[in-house]
Scaffold this motif. Structure first.
Motif, PDB file in Angstrom:
ATOM      1  N   ALA A  79       0.940  -1.281   0.220  1.00 21.27           N
ATOM      2  CA  ALA A  79      -0.183  -0.077   0.083  1.00 21.27           C
ATOM      3  C   ALA A  79       0.810   1.172  -0.002  1.00 21.27           C
ATOM      4  CB  ALA A  79      -1.112  -0.166   1.266  1.00 21.27           C
ATOM      5  N   ILE A  80       0.420   2.147  -0.633  1.00 23.72           N
ATOM      6  CA  ILE A  80       0.997   3.767  -0.733  1.00 23.72           C
ATOM      7  C   ILE A  80       0.118   4.517   0.394  1.00 23.72           C
ATOM      8  CG2 ILE A  80       1.624   5.521  -2.013  1.00 23.72           C
ATOM      9  CD1 ILE A  80       1.495   3.914  -4.536  1.00 23.72           C
ATOM     10  N   TYR A  81       0.906   5.251   1.233  1.00 23.45           N
ATOM     11  CA  TYR A  81       0.105   6.117   2.087  1.00 23.45           C
ATOM     12  C   TYR A  81       0.621   7.634   1.919  1.00 23.45           C
ATOM     13  CZ  TYR A  81       3.867   5.763   5.545  1.00 23.45           C
ATOM     14  OH  TYR A  81       5.218   5.689   6.224  1.00 23.45           O
ATOM     15  N   ALA A  82      -0.114   8.711   2.203  1.00 19.94           N
ATOM     16  CA  ALA A  82       0.190  10.138   2.225  1.00 19.94           C
ATOM     17  C   ALA A  82       0.565  10.449   3.644  1.00 19.94           C
ATOM     18  CB  ALA A  82      -0.777  10.951   1.578  1.00 19.94           C
ATOM     19  N   LEU A  83       1.674  11.348   3.978  1.00 20.51           N
ATOM     20  CA  LEU A  83       1.974  11.609   5.232  1.00 20.51           C
ATOM     21  C   LEU A  83       1.719  13.324   5.050  1.00 20.51           C
ATOM     22  CD1 LEU A  83       2.770  10.379   7.875  1.00 20.51           C
ATOM     23  CD2 LEU A  83       5.171  11.125   7.247  1.00 20.51           C
ATOM     24  N   LEU A  84       0.736  13.622   5.857  1.00 16.35           N
ATOM     25  CA  LEU A  84       0.443  15.131   5.893  1.00 16.35           C
ATOM     26  C   LEU A  84       1.228  15.756   6.917  1.00 16.35           C
ATOM     27  CD1 LEU A  84      -1.133  17.522   4.569  1.00 16.35           C
ATOM     28  CD2 LEU A  84      -3.068  16.820   6.210  1.00 16.35           C
ATOM     29  N   THR A  85       2.177  16.747   6.656  1.00 18.41           N
ATOM     30  CA  THR A  85       2.833  17.317   7.746  1.00 18.41           C
ATOM     31  C   THR A  85       2.352  18.606   7.720  1.00 18.41           C
ATOM     32  OG1 THR A  85       4.882  15.855   7.396  1.00 18.41           O
ATOM     33  CG2 THR A  85       5.091  17.814   8.628  1.00 18.41           C
ATOM     34  N   ILE A  86       1.983  19.090   8.935  1.00 12.55           N
ATOM     35  CA  ILE A  86       1.596  20.510   9.201  1.00 12.55           C
ATOM     36  C   ILE A  86       2.241  21.290  10.237  1.00 12.55           C
ATOM     37  CG2 ILE A  86      -0.616  19.834   8.487  1.00 12.55           C
ATOM     38  CD1 ILE A  86      -1.460  19.658  11.421  1.00 12.55           C
ATOM     39  N   ASP A  87       2.008  22.504  10.663  1.00 14.23           N
ATOM     40  CA  ASP A  87       2.893  23.307  11.411  1.00 14.23           C
ATOM     41  C   ASP A  87       3.364  22.543  12.592  1.00 14.23           C
ATOM     42  OD1 ASP A  87       3.159  25.029   9.508  1.00 14.23           O
ATOM     43  OD2 ASP A  87       1.310  26.447  10.224  1.00 14.23           O
ATOM     44  N   ARG A 123       1.715  15.113  12.475  1.00  7.62           N
ATOM     45  CA  ARG A 123       1.705  14.460  11.049  1.00  7.62           C
ATOM     46  C   ARG A 123       0.546  13.596  11.175  1.00  7.62           C
ATOM     47  NH1 ARG A 123       7.943  12.031   9.706  1.00  7.62           N
ATOM     48  NH2 ARG A 123       8.751  14.261   9.461  1.00  7.62           N
ATOM     49  N   LEU A 124      -0.009  13.271  10.017  1.00 10.57           N
ATOM     50  CA  LEU A 124      -1.159  12.714   9.777  1.00 10.57           C
ATOM     51  C   LEU A 124      -0.984  11.535   8.618  1.00 10.57           C
ATOM     52  CD1 LEU A 124      -4.031  15.296  10.517  1.00 10.57           C
ATOM     53  CD2 LEU A 124      -3.440  13.494  11.941  1.00 10.57           C
ATOM     54  N   LYS A 125      -1.124  10.297   8.798  1.00 12.74           N
ATOM     55  CA  LYS A 125      -1.017   9.230   7.553  1.00 12.74           C
ATOM     56  C   LYS A 125      -2.350   8.992   7.207  1.00 12.74           C
ATOM     57  CE  LYS A 125       1.547   5.732   8.683  1.00 12.74           C
ATOM     58  NZ  LYS A 125       2.193   4.204   9.111  1.00 12.74           N
ATOM     59  N   ILE A 126      -2.486   8.946   5.944  1.00 12.91           N
ATOM     60  CA  ILE A 126      -3.749   8.731   5.344  1.00 12.91           C
ATOM     61  C   ILE A 126      -3.399   8.020   4.012  1.00 12.91           C
ATOM     62  CG2 ILE A 126      -5.508   9.860   4.027  1.00 12.91           C
ATOM     63  CD1 ILE A 126      -3.398  12.287   5.547  1.00 12.91           C
ATOM     64  N   TYR A 127      -3.956   6.513   4.054  1.00 13.20           N
ATOM     65  CA  TYR A 127      -3.835   5.688   2.858  1.00 13.20           C
ATOM     66  C   TYR A 127      -4.695   6.089   1.869  1.00 13.20           C
ATOM     67  CZ  TYR A 127      -1.538   2.602   6.125  1.00 13.20           C
ATOM     68  OH  TYR A 127      -0.639   1.663   6.808  1.00 13.20           O
ATOM     69  N   THR A 128      -3.853   5.964   0.713  1.00  8.55           N
ATOM     70  CA  THR A 128      -4.385   6.459  -0.647  1.00  8.55           C
ATOM     71  C   THR A 128      -5.167   5.386  -1.418  1.00  8.55           C
ATOM     72  OG1 THR A 128      -2.199   5.734  -1.616  1.00  8.55           O
ATOM     73  CG2 THR A 128      -2.317   7.832  -0.917  1.00  8.55           C
ATOM     74  N   GLY A 129      -5.319   4.236  -1.172  1.00  6.23           N
ATOM     75  CA  GLY A 129      -5.983   3.290  -1.774  1.00  6.23           C
ATOM     76  C   GLY A 129      -5.280   2.765  -3.104  1.00  6.23           C
ATOM     77  N   GLN A 130      -4.049   3.150  -3.162  1.00  7.36           N
ATOM     78  CA  GLN A 130      -3.443   2.865  -4.340  1.00  7.36           C
ATOM     79  C   GLN A 130      -2.108   1.602  -3.809  1.00  7.36           C
ATOM     80  OE1 GLN A 130      -3.928   3.881  -7.225  1.00  7.36           O
ATOM     81  NE2 GLN A 130      -5.318   5.146  -6.562  1.00  7.36           N
ATOM     82  N   SER A 131      -1.568   0.940  -4.665  1.00  9.84           N
ATOM     83  CA  SER A 131      -0.502   0.156  -4.129  1.00  9.84           C
ATOM     84  C   SER A 131       0.419  -0.107  -5.187  1.00  9.84           C
ATOM     85  CB  SER A 131      -1.175  -1.172  -3.634  1.00  9.84           C
ATOM     86  OG  SER A 131      -1.703  -1.874  -4.768  1.00  9.84           O
ATOM     87  N   ILE A 132       1.631  -0.656  -5.068  1.00  9.05           N
ATOM     88  CA  ILE A 132       2.688  -0.858  -6.173  1.00  9.05           C
ATOM     89  C   ILE A 132       3.679  -1.587  -5.588  1.00  9.05           C
ATOM     90  CG2 ILE A 132       4.335   1.164  -5.209  1.00  9.05           C
ATOM     91  CD1 ILE A 132       4.746   1.719  -8.167  1.00  9.05           C
ATOM     92  N   HIS A 133       4.429  -2.621  -6.423  1.00 15.75           N
ATOM     93  CA  HIS A 133       5.711  -3.347  -6.177  1.00 15.75           C
ATOM     94  C   HIS A 133       6.661  -2.369  -5.681  1.00 15.75           C
ATOM     95  CE1 HIS A 133       8.589  -6.505  -6.182  1.00 15.75           C
ATOM     96  NE2 HIS A 133       7.516  -7.380  -6.345  1.00 15.75           N
ATOM     97  N   PRO A 134       7.504  -2.522  -4.655  1.00 12.92           N
ATOM     98  CA  PRO A 134       8.445  -1.817  -4.146  1.00 12.92           C
ATOM     99  C   PRO A 134       9.542  -1.723  -5.479  1.00 12.92           C
ATOM    100  CG  PRO A 134       7.768  -3.150  -2.390  1.00 12.92           C
ATOM    101  CD  PRO A 134       7.074  -3.475  -3.360  1.00 12.92           C
TER     102      PRO A 134
END
Length: 415
Positions: free
Chosen positions: A18-26, A30-41
């Protein structure tokens, strides 16, 4: 200020992750949000935080990167809108922003779609979840379809693949391409899988595509006896042959396919078991480690047992089997177009990488392991496919009969 970065859940995995997004704010929140996408490393560029777009098999990665760019924009927009309103977005709101955007298919275009073009796109769509070997077989089927259309002057289209199409294609593969029954069946199975997918996605496939089939007869099964395995393991060899023997014997001792033996890594090896995800089926297997396998696995850890291309290893195996005296005259049978073809030669001429897995199954059964236990180790899902790996020889029948009924095996001599 907020930033978005993308990361893999399991960057060391040998399967899509799975691919997740890391939203970094002031203030470093940090907040981790899974994108629903995946890929082979192997298809991921860590520094760029995006998928590779160049190279064979990466055709669809541009679409994946477009999706990630869209997710990044929507996350930053959602954050900015809530911040302007005097509040921070909740985790649920960010998750909704990262959700894939649904794309409505343009149904009218499906009626005009070219089957071979759609087949090409179907193969590309599987590049993230299927192994290179599987994709290669799909491309072979596509090539056969193109050649058939050109040579037979028979259009390969969605409105022609029903009725007698499979018989025409099978006849072409048998007579013009000289394929065996097993290869013909494999190509028809792949075509049928594609047509099932095309049906689900709205393409105008004739409903009788489900009748596509090919009656095949199984070729002979070749395995080594326990004595032949011992003879092979006892040889004193030069380094190249020793490396080839090690790869083959690992298949004999573990039941792994050649592709999985070649992919073995130290992280797959534990104290008393192997644990790995197979290259072909993506099943996770747990395999007890036999004492004979430990020195070979130690070479894997040390990096001294090196993978070889399948064709190179097959060439070495014939030489190894000849050196081990595995030279009994053997008759091999295969079928093409329902006709039986036989070849007689010394046994070593027929030894291949696949002999190892079949030998494992046959010797494990002879040793008394239950079929369901062996199937758990090899990953077979049903007895029909499992039975293709079992070679019950005359000698094993006589020996087992004598063991059960306590009747000695009598050697007859000519009078």
């Amino acid at each position: 200020m907020a930033t978005v970065s993308f990361h893999l859940k399991e960057p060391q995995a040998d399967r899509p992750t799975a691919i997740y997004a890391l939203l970094t704010i002031d203030r470093g929140n940090r907040l981790k949000i899974y994108t629903g996408q995946s890929i082979h490393p192997s298809k991921w560029i860590k520094d760029d935080q995006r998928a590779k777009e160049r190279g064979k098999g990466n055709e669809l990665n541009g679409h994946l990167n477009d999706a990630l760019n869209g997710i990044q924009d929507r996350l930053l927009t959602t954050y900015a809108e809530h911040l302007a309103a005097g509040a921070l977005p909740t985790a649920a709101q960010l998750k909704a922003a990262a959700a894939p955007v649904a794309i409505t298919p343009k149904v009218p275009q499906l009626d005009k779609a070219d089957l071979l073009t759609v087949f090409t796109e179907w193969i590309a769509s599987r590049s993230l979840t299927h192994t290179p070997n599987t994709l290669r077989t799909y491309r072979t089927t596509l090539r056969h379809l193109r050649d058939f259309q050109s040579a037979a002057k028979y259009p390969v289209a969605f409105d022609t693949v029903g009725g007698t199409f499979s018989q025409r294609l099978a006849e072409y593969l048998l007579t013009k391409r000289q394929l065996r029954d097993t290869a013909v069946r494999k190509n028809l199975v792949i075509l049928k899988c594609f047509l099932a997918w095309a049906t689900e996605h709205g393409y105008p496939v004739p409903p009788d595509y489900k009748k596509i089939s090919w009656q095949r007869r199984e070729p002979d099964i070749l395995t080594l006896t326990r004595a032949e395995v011992v003879a092979l393991a006892s040889l004193d060899l030069r380094p190249a042959l020793n490396n080839a023997r090690g790869l083959f014997l690992l298949g004999v001792y573990t039941g792994l396919r050649f592709s999985d033996v070649a992919a073995l890594r130290p992280e797959h090896i534990h104290v008393d078991r192997l644990r790995l995800t197979t290259q072909k089926t993506r099943d996770t297997l747990t395999i007890p480690i036999r004492p004979e396998a430990r020195p070979l696995l130690a070479q894997i850890v040390a990096g001294t047992l090196r993978p070889l291309p399948n064709q190179v290893l097959n060439r070495y195996l014939k030489e190894l089997a000849a050196l081990a005296g595995i030279d009994t005259l053997t008759e091999r049978t295969h079928y093409a177009g329902g006709k039986r073809h036989t070849t007689t030669a010394p046994k070593y001429e027929f030894v291949t990488t696949h002999t190892a897995r079949r030998t494992f199954v046959t010797l494990a059964l002879e040793a008394g392991l239950r079929p369901e236990l062996i199937m758990k180790i090899t990953g077979h899902k049903d007895l029909k496919s499992f039975s293709r790996y079992v070679n019950v020889t005359e000698d094993s029948v006589l020996t087992e009969f004598a063991r059960v009924y306590e009747t000695p095996v009598v050697e007859t001599t000519a009078m």
